[in-house]
Write an enzyme that holds these catalytic residues in place. Structure first.
Site, PDB file in Angstrom:
ATOM      1  N   LEU A 298      15.259  -7.840  -8.405  1.00 60.35           N
ATOM      2  CA  LEU A 298      15.412  -6.601  -9.174  1.00 60.35           C
ATOM      3  C   LEU A 298      15.611  -5.435  -8.204  1.00 60.35           C
ATOM      4  O   LEU A 298      14.728  -5.123  -7.400  1.00 60.35           O
ATOM      5  CB  LEU A 298      14.177  -6.355 -10.043  1.00 60.35           C
ATOM      6  CG  LEU A 298      13.757  -7.528 -10.942  1.00 60.35           C
ATOM      7  CD1 LEU A 298      12.594  -7.122 -11.838  1.00 60.35           C
ATOM      8  CD2 LEU A 298      14.932  -8.028 -11.782  1.00 60.35           C
TER       9      LEU A 298
ATOM     10  N   GLY B 135      16.588   0.096  -9.432  1.00 60.39           N
ATOM     11  CA  GLY B 135      15.857   1.368  -9.534  1.00 60.39           C
ATOM     12  C   GLY B 135      16.392   2.452  -8.609  1.00 60.39           C
ATOM     13  O   GLY B 135      17.120   2.187  -7.655  1.00 60.39           O
TER      14      GLY B 135
ATOM     15  N   ARG C 141      11.256   8.415  -4.943  1.00 63.44           N
ATOM     16  CA  ARG C 141      10.164   8.868  -4.080  1.00 63.44           C
ATOM     17  C   ARG C 141      10.456   8.690  -2.591  1.00 63.44           C
ATOM     18  O   ARG C 141       9.810   9.274  -1.739  1.00 63.44           O
ATOM     19  CB  ARG C 141       8.863   8.130  -4.445  1.00 63.44           C
ATOM     20  CG  ARG C 141       8.185   8.723  -5.655  1.00 63.44           C
ATOM     21  CD  ARG C 141       6.989   7.899  -6.049  1.00 63.44           C
ATOM     22  NE  ARG C 141       7.380   6.614  -6.629  1.00 63.44           N
ATOM     23  CZ  ARG C 141       6.543   5.600  -6.829  1.00 63.44           C
ATOM     24  NH1 ARG C 141       5.275   5.711  -6.476  1.00 63.44           N
ATOM     25  NH2 ARG C 141       6.964   4.479  -7.372  1.00 63.44           N
TER      26      ARG C 141
ATOM     27  N   ASN D  87       7.398   2.382  -1.774  1.00 64.29           N
ATOM     28  CA  ASN D  87       7.895   3.370  -2.730  1.00 64.29           C
ATOM     29  C   ASN D  87       8.192   4.712  -2.084  1.00 64.29           C
ATOM     30  O   ASN D  87       8.934   5.514  -2.623  1.00 64.29           O
ATOM     31  CB  ASN D  87       6.869   3.577  -3.854  1.00 64.29           C
ATOM     32  CG  ASN D  87       6.704   2.312  -4.678  1.00 64.29           C
ATOM     33  OD1 ASN D  87       7.680   1.767  -5.185  1.00 64.29           O
ATOM     34  ND2 ASN D  87       5.493   1.823  -4.777  1.00 64.29           N
TER      35      ASN D  87
ATOM     36  N   SER E 278      30.713   2.250  49.808  1.00 68.14           N
ATOM     37  CA  SER E 278      30.115   3.312  48.997  1.00 68.14           C
ATOM     38  C   SER E 278      31.089   4.455  48.764  1.00 68.14           C
ATOM     39  O   SER E 278      32.026   4.666  49.544  1.00 68.14           O
ATOM     40  CB  SER E 278      28.872   3.849  49.705  1.00 68.14           C
ATOM     41  OG  SER E 278      27.892   2.845  49.725  1.00 68.14           O
TER      42      SER E 278
HETATM   43  C1  UD1 Z   1       5.972  -3.425 -11.773  1.00 68.79           C
HETATM   44  C2  UD1 Z   1       5.174  -4.230 -12.787  1.00 68.79           C
HETATM   45  C3  UD1 Z   1       3.684  -4.059 -12.482  1.00 68.79           C
HETATM   46  C4  UD1 Z   1       3.401  -4.505 -11.064  1.00 68.79           C
HETATM   47  C5  UD1 Z   1       4.282  -3.751 -10.077  1.00 68.79           C
HETATM   48  C6  UD1 Z   1       4.135  -4.331  -8.699  1.00 68.79           C
HETATM   49  C7  UD1 Z   1       6.488  -4.130 -14.837  1.00 68.79           C
HETATM   50  C8  UD1 Z   1       6.575  -3.555 -16.195  1.00 68.79           C
HETATM   51  N1  UD1 Z   1       5.451  -3.753 -14.096  1.00 68.79           N
HETATM   52  O1  UD1 Z   1       5.648  -2.053 -11.949  1.00 68.79           O
HETATM   53  O2  UD1 Z   1       2.924  -4.836 -13.377  1.00 68.79           O
HETATM   54  O3  UD1 Z   1       2.032  -4.287 -10.761  1.00 68.79           O
HETATM   55  O4  UD1 Z   1       5.673  -3.880 -10.446  1.00 68.79           O
HETATM   56  O5  UD1 Z   1       4.803  -3.548  -7.762  1.00 68.79           O
HETATM   57  O6  UD1 Z   1       7.306  -4.920 -14.479  1.00 68.79           O
HETATM   58  N2  UD1 Z   1      13.914  -2.360 -11.773  1.00 68.79           N
HETATM   59  C9  UD1 Z   1      15.198  -2.633 -12.203  1.00 68.79           C
HETATM   60  N3  UD1 Z   1      15.595  -2.179 -13.420  1.00 68.79           N
HETATM   61  C10 UD1 Z   1      14.784  -1.482 -14.235  1.00 68.79           C
HETATM   62  C11 UD1 Z   1      13.468  -1.212 -13.798  1.00 68.79           C
HETATM   63  C12 UD1 Z   1      13.065  -1.669 -12.566  1.00 68.79           C
HETATM   64  O7  UD1 Z   1      15.969  -3.260 -11.493  1.00 68.79           O
HETATM   65  O8  UD1 Z   1      15.227  -1.122 -15.336  1.00 68.79           O
HETATM   66  C13 UD1 Z   1      13.488  -2.853 -10.464  1.00 68.79           C
HETATM   67  C14 UD1 Z   1      13.094  -1.762  -9.494  1.00 68.79           C
HETATM   68  O9  UD1 Z   1      14.196  -1.355  -8.731  1.00 68.79           O
HETATM   69  C15 UD1 Z   1      12.028  -2.433  -8.653  1.00 68.79           C
HETATM   70  C16 UD1 Z   1      11.412  -3.455  -9.609  1.00 68.79           C
HETATM   71  O10 UD1 Z   1      12.328  -3.616 -10.655  1.00 68.79           O
HETATM   72  O11 UD1 Z   1      12.598  -3.120  -7.554  1.00 68.79           O
HETATM   73  C17 UD1 Z   1      10.049  -3.011 -10.142  1.00 68.79           C
HETATM   74  O12 UD1 Z   1      10.219  -1.861 -10.926  1.00 68.79           O
HETATM   75  P1  UD1 Z   1       9.240  -0.634 -10.838  1.00 68.79           P
HETATM   76  O13 UD1 Z   1       9.714   0.411 -11.761  1.00 68.79           O
HETATM   77  O14 UD1 Z   1       9.007  -0.274  -9.425  1.00 68.79           O
HETATM   78  O15 UD1 Z   1       7.942  -1.291 -11.484  1.00 68.79           O
HETATM   79  P2  UD1 Z   1       6.458  -0.838 -11.257  1.00 68.79           P
HETATM   80  O16 UD1 Z   1       6.179   0.357 -12.061  1.00 68.79           O
HETATM   81  O17 UD1 Z   1       6.167  -0.788  -9.821  1.00 68.79           O
HETATM   82 CA    CA Z   2       7.362  -0.628  -7.653  1.00 71.49          CA
END
Ligand code: UD1
Ligand code: CA
Length: 464
Positions: free
Chosen positions: A10, A13, A17, A234, A412
């Site tokens: 994934l 995002g 930050r 982050n 040299s």
């Molecule tokens: C997520 C978990 C949380 C966990 C934490 C660990 C969920 C709902 N929550 O929260 O339980 O403790 O990770 O770090 O999954 N991303 C996408 N598309 C989206 C949203 C996110 O690709 O629509 C990707 C982000 O780029 C990231 C990852 O998914 O790499 C995690 O997303 P993020 O929003 O950071 O989740 P957390 O709030 O950290």
């Molecule tokens: Ca995260």
């Protein structure tokens, strides 16, 4: 043929930050990018077996990420699934299934995040072991965190468990210390049966992947003792913490597994583990991820080594700067030498202080001991170059080549006006400007005869 495993990372995002112009997966990390390290346990685990496909869910500035991956991993078939809006991690996973060929026919889906660069192969092995031996539908890696703020909390039930996000947790639930790492292995069939039912009825109005885990389901939270490998990046502070941990890990591996002697492990910046046994590295040395160092090499204090290869028994003396160089066995470099891209220093050659070498091949036993510039040159075996030699290689528009045949002696304070070729066993007298090529065995001198007038110095010496 259907694949056994689909790995989905994934990475859509924004990474706001981090305050960088690039998307989070491309944040600089240990000489490469975050995404390189997030992917590394995948290569480690599957070890080039053809049974897994790897897909990145991309979104924010996806062109940058996709072109980086395409040029960085030409031999790996990594595909991309574009998530138009970042509606949550479950939506990201749905995007993967909807847009990736053959993803639905895999047996297992492995979900990783692009911002966990320290994840180890061991975590994947353990999760895979648990899901297979217990024949579960899904497993999540979890760990205990003293300050669990921000993480999804693991609410264990008699059978199965729930994950409750920070925003949605009751006071009671937010006290739970066991948290979700965001690393999962799921049976693909189970995901497909459930993911389309996930709604966004929560405080963030997001589609949570974590809703796949429920009470009474055949799911397990696998709690890991060593939480450092789940460290998420982050912001730039977390990035520095993760790098520090990573460096410590490399130093430990170098000492315990490779047999490298680190004189001051807390004061080095080594990004590669390709260093051979018996090599000694002093304090304040930097070696990047793309460099390789052989056995019994000595690297003295303050040396910087980038994208270079140092072969067995070489000696890099203090404060030398190497970028894109190859140093063959038993050669010695520095102190204070500068090897630039394309410098190829032959076995047992000696490059001394304040010498700069660029795009030049030096054969065996060449000596350039003091204050010289050698660029665009070929230097044969056992050539001895005196102090203050310069290859004048640049005419303002083009670079030209200097060749010096084996066994020649260059006095040299001489220079070659390239293009020019000095044959084998030639002798160039001190202070000579070589403008014409020399046949084998030739002698060249270009000095005006010395004129000495006794007692005349006083006319030139000025006293205040
Ligand atoms: C997520 C978990 C949380 C966990 C934490 C660990 C969920 C709902 N929550 O929260 O339980 O403790 O990770 O770090 O999954 N991303 C996408 N598309 C989206 C949203 C996110 O690709 O629509 C990707 C982000 O780029 C990231 C990852 O998914 O790499 C995690 O997303 P993020 O929003 O950071 O989740 P957390 O709030 O950290
Ligand atoms: Ca995260």
């Amino acid at each position: 043929m259907s694949l056994e495993y689909g790995v989905v990372v994934l990475a859509a995002g924004m990474g706001t930050r981090l305050k960088l112009d690039v998307p989070k997966p491309l944040a600089p990390f240990m000489g490469k990018k975050l995404i390189d390290y997030a992917l590394s346990p995948v290569w480690g685990y599957f070890n080039n077996s053809k049974s897994a496909s790897v897909t990145l869910v991309t979104g924010h500035k996806r062109e940058l990420l996709e072109s980086y991956i395409q040029s960085g991993y030409p031999e790996k078939k990594i595909s991309f699934a574009f998530q138009e809006k970042q509606l949550g991690t479950a939506d990201a996973l749905k995007t993967y299934f909807d847009k990736t060929e053959n993803s639905k026919s895999t047996e297992y889906t492995i979900v990783l995040c692009a911002d966990t660069p320290l994840l180890s192969v061991d975590v994947l092995s353990k999760l895979m072991d648990v899901i297979k031996t217990k024949n579960l539908d899904a497993v999540a890696a979890t760990f205990k965190e003293e300050n669990p703020f921000g993480y999804g909390r693991i609410v264990r039930k008699e059978k199965g468990f729930n994950i409750v996000e920070q925003k949605d947790g009751s006071e009671e639930i937010l006290k739970i210390n066991e948290v979700n790492s965001g690393v999962y292995i799921l049976k693909t069939k189970f995901v497909l049966e459930n993911i389309y039912d996930i709604g966004s009825n929560n405080k963030a109005s997001e589609f949570y992947l974590t809703d796949l885990f429920k009470e009474n389901y055949a799911v397990e939270a696998v709690c890991f003792e060593d939480k450092s490998c789940f460290l998420g990046v982050n912001d730039l502070f977390q990035l520095s913490v993760a790098e520090e941990l990573f460096r410590k890990g490399i130093a430990k591996k170098l000492m315990l597994e490779n047999g490298v002697i680190l004189k001051n492990p807390s004061l080095i910046n080594i990004e590669t583990t390709e260093i051979g046994k018996g090599t000694i590295i002093e304090a304040n040395v930097s070696i990047d991820a793309t460099s390789k160092i052989g056995e019994n090499v000595k690297i003295e204090q303050g040396a910087v080594i980038k994208n270079s290869q140092i072969l067995d028994g070489a000696h890099i003396k203090a404060y030398s700067y190497l970028d894109g160089a190859v140093v063959h066995g038993k050669a010695s470099i520095g102190p204070f030498a500068h090897l630039r891209p394309g410098a190829d220093i032959g076995e047992e050659s000696k490059i001394g202080n304040f010498v700069e070498i660029k795009k030049s091949k030096l054969e065996k036993g060449v000596k350039v001991s003091h204050l010289s510039y050698v660029g665009d040159a070929f230097i044969g075996d056992e050539v001895n170059i005196g102090c203050g030699f310069i290859t004048c290689n640049y005419d303002g528009a083009n670079k030209h080549v200097t060749k010096i045949g084996k066994g020649s002696f260059i006095g040299s304070d001489s220079q070659t006006i390239a293009p020019v070729e000095i044959g084998e066993d030639c002798f160039v007298a001190s202070g000579t400007t070589v403008t014409h090529s020399m046949a084998n065995g030739a002698f060249a001198i270009s000095r005006t005869k010395q004129v000495t007038k006794d007692g005349m110095a006083h006319r030139f010496i000025k006293k205040k």
